[in-house]
Design a protein around this motif. Structure first.
Motif, PDB file in Angstrom:
ATOM      1  N   VAL A 239       1.271  -4.864  -8.538  1.00  0.00           N
ATOM      2  CA  VAL A 239       1.776  -4.552  -7.196  1.00  0.00           C
ATOM      3  C   VAL A 239       2.290  -5.851  -6.578  1.00  0.00           C
ATOM      4  CG1 VAL A 239      -0.463  -4.841  -6.067  1.00  0.00           C
ATOM      5  CG2 VAL A 239       1.243  -3.362  -5.032  1.00  0.00           C
TER       6      VAL A 239
ATOM      7  N   ARG B 108       1.798   1.668  -3.582  1.00  0.00           N
ATOM      8  CA  ARG B 108       0.648   2.133  -4.387  1.00  0.00           C
ATOM      9  C   ARG B 108       0.336   3.599  -4.103  1.00  0.00           C
ATOM     10  NH1 ARG B 108      -1.911  -3.091  -3.585  1.00  0.00           N
ATOM     11  NH2 ARG B 108      -2.745  -2.316  -1.636  1.00  0.00           N
TER      12      ARG B 108
ATOM     13  N   GLN C 162       0.818  -1.211   0.000  1.00  0.00           N
ATOM     14  CA  GLN C 162       0.000   0.000   0.000  1.00  0.00           C
ATOM     15  C   GLN C 162       0.853   1.263   0.000  1.00  0.00           C
ATOM     16  OE1 GLN C 162      -3.244   0.434  -0.635  1.00  0.00           O
ATOM     17  NE2 GLN C 162      -2.705   2.612  -0.675  1.00  0.00           N
TER      18      GLN C 162
ATOM     19  N   ALA D 234       5.170  -1.136  -6.870  1.00  0.00           N
ATOM     20  CA  ALA D 234       3.940  -0.897  -7.626  1.00  0.00           C
ATOM     21  C   ALA D 234       4.283  -0.249  -8.954  1.00  0.00           C
ATOM     22  CB  ALA D 234       2.989  -0.006  -6.837  1.00  0.00           C
TER      23      ALA D 234
END
Length: 158
Positions: free
Chosen positions: A119, A78, A75, A114
């Motif tokens: 990812v 991303r 995350q 990513a």
């Protein structure tokens, strides 16, 4: 200092914008990548996010989740990819040591990556003093950036 020439060459030749998101490495990765040739033409930047609240507000990782995890690393990558409008981003999170943290032994590291289409993450188990863990993490992150830079096409002019 780590040689980032292969990364810089790929980023320039493939018209890539590269970014980084760091928790564990506290800006060390951005400093290393930013030293690459003509970085101002391909390195979008980096963000250091230590506090859970910052990871959540800026990069989209829920503050109540484990910050030393594959999910966090992915995350962070991303979130920074979007933040910097990049083609490729790598993130770092983990426990540098010398002590364990939140049930994770020192040297537990996750690298996230990513692109606009994919990812993923890599888990590392590193030994040594905190400085050694950070240095090895930065080296592995640059290797991961270089690997993916050879596979990604840039989005072109922005």
């Amino acid at each position: 200092m780590l040689d980032v020439t292969p990364l810089a060459d790929l980023a320039r030749s493939r018209n890539l914008r590269v970014a980084v998101a760091e928790s564990l490495t506290s800006g060390g990765l951005a400093s290393t990548v930013g030293a690459g040739a003509e970085a101002s033409t391909w390195f979008g930047g980096g963000i250091v996010a230590y506090l859970s609240e910052v990871k959540e507000a800026v990069l989209g990782f829920p503050a109540d989740q484990d910050p030393t995890s594959a999910e966090c690393a992915e995350q962070l990558a991303r979130g920074a990819l979007e933040l910097f409008d990049a083609d490729l981003c790598v993130s770092t999170t983990g426990v540098g040591g010398p002590d364990a943290e939140d049930g994770h032994p020192a040297g537990t590291v996750f690298l996230g990556w990513a692109t606009r289409d994919e990812v993923g993450h890599r888990e590392l188990t590193l030994d040594g003093e905190p400085e050694d863990v950070l240095s090895s993490t930065i080296e592995a992150a640059v290797e991961l950036l270089t690997l993916h830079a050879g596979r990604v096409e840039g989005a072109g002019s922005r």
